[in-house]
Design an enzyme around this catalytic site. Sequence first.
Site, PDB file in Angstrom:
ATOM      1  CD  GLN A  53      -2.739  -1.238   2.495  1.00 20.91           C
ATOM      2  OE1 GLN A  53      -2.554  -0.456   3.428  1.00 20.91           O
ATOM      3  NE2 GLN A  53      -3.619  -2.222   2.563  1.00 20.91           N
TER       4      GLN A  53
ATOM      5  CG  HIS B 220      -3.064  -0.562   7.819  1.00 27.33           C
ATOM      6  ND1 HIS B 220      -3.699  -1.043   8.931  1.00 27.33           N
ATOM      7  CD2 HIS B 220      -3.612  -1.212   6.763  1.00 27.33           C
ATOM      8  CE1 HIS B 220      -4.591  -1.962   8.561  1.00 27.33           C
ATOM      9  NE2 HIS B 220      -4.545  -2.066   7.233  1.00 27.33           N
TER      10      HIS B 220
ATOM     11  CD  GLU C 155     -14.767   3.245  13.467  1.00 30.84           C
ATOM     12  OE1 GLU C 155     -14.737   2.275  14.243  1.00 30.84           O
ATOM     13  OE2 GLU C 155     -14.202   4.333  13.707  1.00 30.84           O
TER      14      GLU C 155
ATOM     15  CE1 TYR D 248     -13.651  10.341  16.824  1.00 26.70           C
ATOM     16  CE2 TYR D 248     -11.503  11.066  17.584  1.00 26.70           C
ATOM     17  CZ  TYR D 248     -12.801  11.347  17.223  1.00 26.70           C
ATOM     18  OH  TYR D 248     -13.261  12.654  17.282  1.00 26.70           O
TER      19      TYR D 248
END
Length: 375
Positions: A89, A151, A245, A255
Amino acid sequence: MKLRHLVCACALASMSFAPALNAQTIETERADIELQTVAQGLENPWGLAFLPDGSMLVTERTGTMRKVGADGEVSEPLTGLPEIFVRGQGGLLDVAVDPNYADNGWIYFSYSEPGDGGNSTALARAKLDGKALVELELIFSQQPKVSSNNHFGSRIVFKGDGTLFLTLGDRYSRMDDAQTLDNHHGKVIRINTDGSVPADNPFVDTEGALPEIWSYGHRNMQGATVHPQTGELWSGEHGAQGGDELNIDRAGLNYGWPVVTYGEDYGGGKIGEGFKKEGMETPIYYWLPSLATAGLTFYTGDVFPKWKGDIFVASLRAETLSRLDIEGERVLHEERLLADELGERLRHVVQGPKGYLYLLTDASDGKIIRIAPAD
């Protein structure tokens, strides 16, 4: 849907604009639209930002940045980029133009930075001089670096007060780091546009905390935007297996990841302690199963008056563009667009200067697609 494919000559060196031929009208709940291919042949485009003259800067995850003219002509890769880690990624990620670009000429971009210990997300700024990036400055580097291909985040959002936000992933293998303030994994940071730390950041005076941190307990945020009226940061976050989310990111709040989540581990299995816990924020909206949310934006233009105030969310896995009706801090309704008519992974959605929406498709032959009124 039949979109005209542009012929690429000299391996992406020169491409020209042509709108879709015989564009199919798509009926949506509040507007009839058509899709127009602005440019094609981009290699996994990730970020898109408009310059004042109507041209666009587009990043390719493979490590190149290009300029796309208002007529759709795509440049050769710009020179002057730093060394970039391109794997999984990772690669060249978001790009943003300084709100005061006419005065200072700065553009900002995020990327995967190699270094001792592995790699991490970094943020740099530079100026555009013809086909070159010049006066390059590294203004932030996520710490610590780790050996991971996943990520990275990351979206760049200007707050409007001389500061900017950058969303940062938990790096996949370090998800527990998202709950501690001594690292940048799984955080949103807020810095001044020169890289310095604002004096009113929430953890500036917290012992052991990194002062750049704005919020924490995040997994992997690949979408973020500022609400056009309130100025607050709204972010989209990848869940694990389920549990994407939509959050309103506020200063100093936790969070929840990986303690609370609506997702489950890949292959099955519980993550954390459940859906809610005191002291941890719950999302204002979530998706089960996951869409693999990517870029998002509030619509403020005039060409689609019935869309004003709605938020649009691009998705990778679900290959849809979701339109969410927003009332205050609540999502009243979701409409999913383009899964049947387009059927491509959507990396980003951006509102252009004339009020059209622009999409990036995530493919080795990626496109810039404009959403226009059917008339």
